[in-house]
Design a protein around this motif. Structure first.
Motif, short mmCIF file in Angstrom:
data_model
loop_
_atom_site.label_atom_id
_atom_site.label_comp_id
_atom_site.label_asym_id
_atom_site.label_seq_id
_atom_site.Cartn_x
_atom_site.Cartn_y
_atom_site.Cartn_z
N UNK A 120 0.70 -1.47 0.41
CA UNK A 120 0.00 -0.07 -0.20
C UNK A 120 0.74 0.92 -0.03
N UNK A 121 1.85 0.64 0.73
CA UNK A 121 2.48 2.21 1.59
C UNK A 121 3.25 2.85 -0.51
N UNK A 122 3.62 1.46 -1.07
CA UNK A 122 4.73 1.78 -2.23
C UNK A 122 4.02 3.05 -3.25
N UNK A 123 2.43 2.50 -3.17
CA UNK A 123 1.90 3.72 -4.10
C UNK A 123 0.98 4.85 -3.63
N UNK A 124 0.90 4.97 -1.67
CA UNK A 124 0.34 6.03 -1.10
C UNK A 124 0.83 5.82 -0.20
N UNK A 125 2.05 6.91 -0.75
CA UNK A 125 3.48 7.26 -0.55
C UNK A 125 3.44 8.37 0.99
N UNK A 126 2.81 8.65 1.42
CA UNK A 126 3.14 9.66 2.22
C UNK A 126 2.15 9.64 3.41
N UNK A 127 1.42 8.14 3.08
CA UNK A 127 0.14 7.46 4.66
C UNK A 127 0.94 7.56 5.53
N UNK A 128 2.41 7.50 5.71
CA UNK A 128 3.52 7.18 7.00
C UNK A 128 3.54 8.29 7.52
N UNK A 129 3.59 9.23 6.21
CA UNK A 129 4.50 10.74 6.80
C UNK A 129 4.09 11.85 6.99
N UNK A 130 3.06 12.24 6.37
CA UNK A 130 1.67 13.26 6.36
C UNK A 130 0.40 13.34 6.68
N UNK A 131 -0.36 13.86 5.86
CA UNK A 131 -1.56 14.73 6.44
C UNK A 131 -2.16 13.46 5.53
N UNK A 132 -2.34 13.76 3.82
CA UNK A 132 -2.86 12.77 3.14
C UNK A 132 -1.94 11.78 2.90
N UNK A 133 -3.10 10.11 2.34
CA UNK A 133 -1.76 10.21 1.98
C UNK A 133 -1.40 9.49 -0.22
N UNK A 134 -2.05 10.50 -0.66
CA UNK A 134 -1.25 10.75 -1.68
C UNK A 134 -1.44 9.36 -2.96
N UNK A 135 -1.45 9.25 -3.75
CA UNK A 135 -1.96 8.46 -4.77
C UNK A 135 -0.52 8.15 -6.02
N UNK A 136 -0.11 7.73 -6.04
CA UNK A 136 1.45 7.35 -7.04
C UNK A 136 1.22 8.23 -8.55
N UNK A 137 1.70 9.31 -8.29
CA UNK A 137 1.62 9.74 -10.56
C UNK A 137 1.82 9.18 -10.94
N UNK A 138 1.69 9.36 -12.46
CA UNK A 138 1.43 9.05 -13.92
C UNK A 138 3.18 7.81 -13.55
N UNK A 139 3.98 8.85 -14.28
CA UNK A 139 5.19 8.40 -14.27
C UNK A 139 5.63 7.34 -13.49
N UNK A 140 5.29 7.16 -11.95
CA UNK A 140 5.46 5.98 -11.53
C UNK A 140 4.85 4.81 -11.82
N UNK A 141 3.66 4.87 -12.45
CA UNK A 141 3.11 3.36 -13.25
C UNK A 141 4.01 3.08 -13.69
N UNK A 142 4.13 4.09 -14.88
CA UNK A 142 4.91 3.60 -15.98
C UNK A 142 6.46 2.79 -16.19
N UNK A 143 6.95 2.58 -14.38
CA UNK A 143 8.31 1.94 -13.62
C UNK A 143 7.71 0.75 -14.23
N UNK A 144 6.40 0.23 -14.26
CA UNK A 144 6.13 -1.39 -15.18
C UNK A 144 5.60 -1.05 -16.24
#
Ligand code: HEC
Ligand code: HEC
Ligand code: HEC
Ligand code: HEC
Ligand code: HEC
Length: 198
Positions: A65-89
Motif C-alpha cells: 500500500x505504502x509504495x503507491x500511497x507514499x505519504x501515508x506514514x509521513x503526512x496528512x494525505x496518503x497521496x497517490x502514485x503519479x502517472x510516471x510511477x505507473x510507467x515504471x512497470x
C-alpha cells in the motif's frame, strides 16, 4: 372566515414545522451516528478515469500500500502514485500489447496529464484529518502491520477491484474511537471540538 378556513393554515404550519424539525434531527443524528451508507447510497465506488484494480496490484503483484500511497506514514494525505510511477512497470511489462486500460495510462503519461482520480472518501473542508498519527498509533501501539492499519478504516482493499467506502468515518465514528483509545494531544482531550474542526 369560518373556523375551518382558519384552521387549515394552522394545520399546514404545524406540519411544516414538524417536517423542518424532523429534517434538522436527521441532520444532527447523521453527524453523530454511524449512519449505514446503503441507506443514503454513499457506499458505491465512483467511476474512475481508468479502471484501476487494487486486487491485481496488491494480491497478485504483491505491491505494498505504502509504495503507491507514499505519504501515508509521513503526512496528512496518503497521496497517490503519479502517472510516471505507473510507467515504471507499465512501460515495460505491456509493450505494444497493452490492454486498453493500460494504454490509457500510457496516453496520460505521453500527454503529460495527471490522472484525475475521483475521491472515494471525502471529509468536509471544516474537518482536519491526518494519516500519519493514526498509522503510527495502529502500528506502534496496537502492533498492526501497515496494511492491517489501513484495513481498520478502509476495509479489505487488497481484495477490491474498485475501492469503496466501507466504514462510516462520520463524526460519531471518529469520536468513539478517540474515546475508546483515551487519546490526548497537547493536554487537550482529543474529543475536544477543535481537535478535528478548524
Ligand atoms: C510494480 C509494478 C506496477 C506498478 C507500479 C503499477 N502496475 Fe498496474 N499492473 C501491474 C501488473 C503486473 C499488472 C497485470 C498485468 C497484466 O494484466 O498483464 C497490472 C495491471 C494493471 C491494470 C489492469 C490491466 C487490465 O488487464 O485491464 C491497470 C488498469 C493498471 N495496472 C493500472 C496501473 C496504474 C494506473 C498504475 C499507477 C497508479 C499502475 N498500474 C502501477 C504492475 C504495476
Ligand atoms: C499500484 C499502486 C497502488 C497500490 C499498490 C495500492 N493502491 Fe490504493 N490507490 C491507487 C490508485 C491509482 C487509486 C485511485 C483510484 C481508485 O480509487 O481506485 C487508489 C485509491 C485508494 C483509496 C481510495 C482513495 C480515496 O479517493 O478515498 C484507498 C482507500 C486506497 N487506495 C487504499 C489502498 C490500500 C489499503 C492499499 C494496500 C492494501 C493500496 N491502496 C494499494 C493505487 C494503489
Ligand atoms: C483512522 C482511519 C484511517 C486509517 C487508519 C487510514 N485511512 Fe486513509 N483515509 C481516511 C479518511 C478519513 C480519509 C479522507 C480524508 C479527507 O477527505 O481529508 C482517507 C483518505 C485516504 C486516501 C485518499 C486521499 C488521500 O489521503 O490521499 C487514500 C489513498 C488513503 N486514505 C489510503 C490509506 C492507506 C494506504 C492507509 C494505510 C496505510 C490508510 N489510508 C489508513 C481514514 C483512514
Ligand atoms: C481506529 C481509531 C480511530 C479512528 C476511527 C479515528 N481516529 Fe483520529 N486518532 C486516533 C488515535 C489513537 C489518535 C492519537 C494518535 C497519537 O498518538 O498521536 C488520533 C488522533 C487524531 C487527531 C490528532 C492528530 C494530532 O496528533 O495532531 C486528529 C485531528 C484525528 N485523530 C482526527 C480523526 C478524524 C477526523 C477521524 C474520523 C474521520 C478519526 N480521527 C478517526 C484514533 C482514531
Ligand atoms: C474526532 C473528530 C471530531 C471531533 C472531536 C468533533 N467532530 Fe464534528 N465532525 C467530524 C467529522 C468527521 C465531521 C464530518 C462528517 C459528519 O458529518 O459526521 C463532523 C461534522 C460536524 C458538523 C457538521 C455536521 C454536518 O452534517 O455537516 C458539526 C456541526 C460538528 N461536527 C460539530 C462538532 C462539535 C460541536 C464538536 C465538539 C463537541 C465536534 N464536532 C467534535 C469530526 C469531529
Amino acid at each position: 372566515m369560518s373556523l375551518k378556513m382558519k384552521l387549515i393554515p394552522l394545520a399546514l404550519g404545524g406540519l411544516l414545522t414538524t417536517a423542518v424539525l424532523v429534517l434538522v434531527a436527521i441532520f444532527v443524528l447523521r453527524a453523530w451516528w454511524n449512519t449505514p451508507f446503503e441507506v443514503f447510497g454513499f457506499g458505491e465506488a465512483p467511476e474512475q478515469p481508468i479502471a484501476f484494480p487494487h486486487n491485481q496490484h496488491v494480491q497478485i503483484d504483491g505491491i505494498s500500500c505504502a509504495f503507491c500511497h507514499r505519504n501515508v506514514t509521513e503526512g496528512d494525505a496518503a497521496t497517490i502514485l503519479p502517472v510516471e510511477g505507473c510507467l515504471f512497470c507499465h512501460a515495460t511489462i505491456q509493450g505494444d500489447q497493452a490492454p486498453p486500460e493500460v494504454a490509457k495510462v500510457v496516453a496520460y503519461f505521453n500527454e503529460n496529464r495527471p490522472i484525475d482520480w475521483k475521491k472515494v472518501h471525502r471529509l468536509p473542508d471544516h474537518v482536519q484529518f491526518a494519516h500519519e498519527p493514526h498509522i503510527r498509533f495502529l502500528t506502534q501501539v496496537q502492533g498492526l502491520s501497515i496494511e492491517q492499519s489501513c484495513s481498520t478504516c478502509h476495509g479489505n482493499v487488497r481484495e477490491m477491484v474498485e475501492v469503496e467506502q466501507v466504514r462510516s468515518l462520520k463524526m460519531g465514528d471518529c469520536v468513539d474511537c478517540h474515546r475508546n483509545n483515551q487519546v490526548f494531544t497537547e493536554n487537550k482531550d482529543i474529543t475536544d471540538c477543535t481537535t478535528c474542526h478548524y
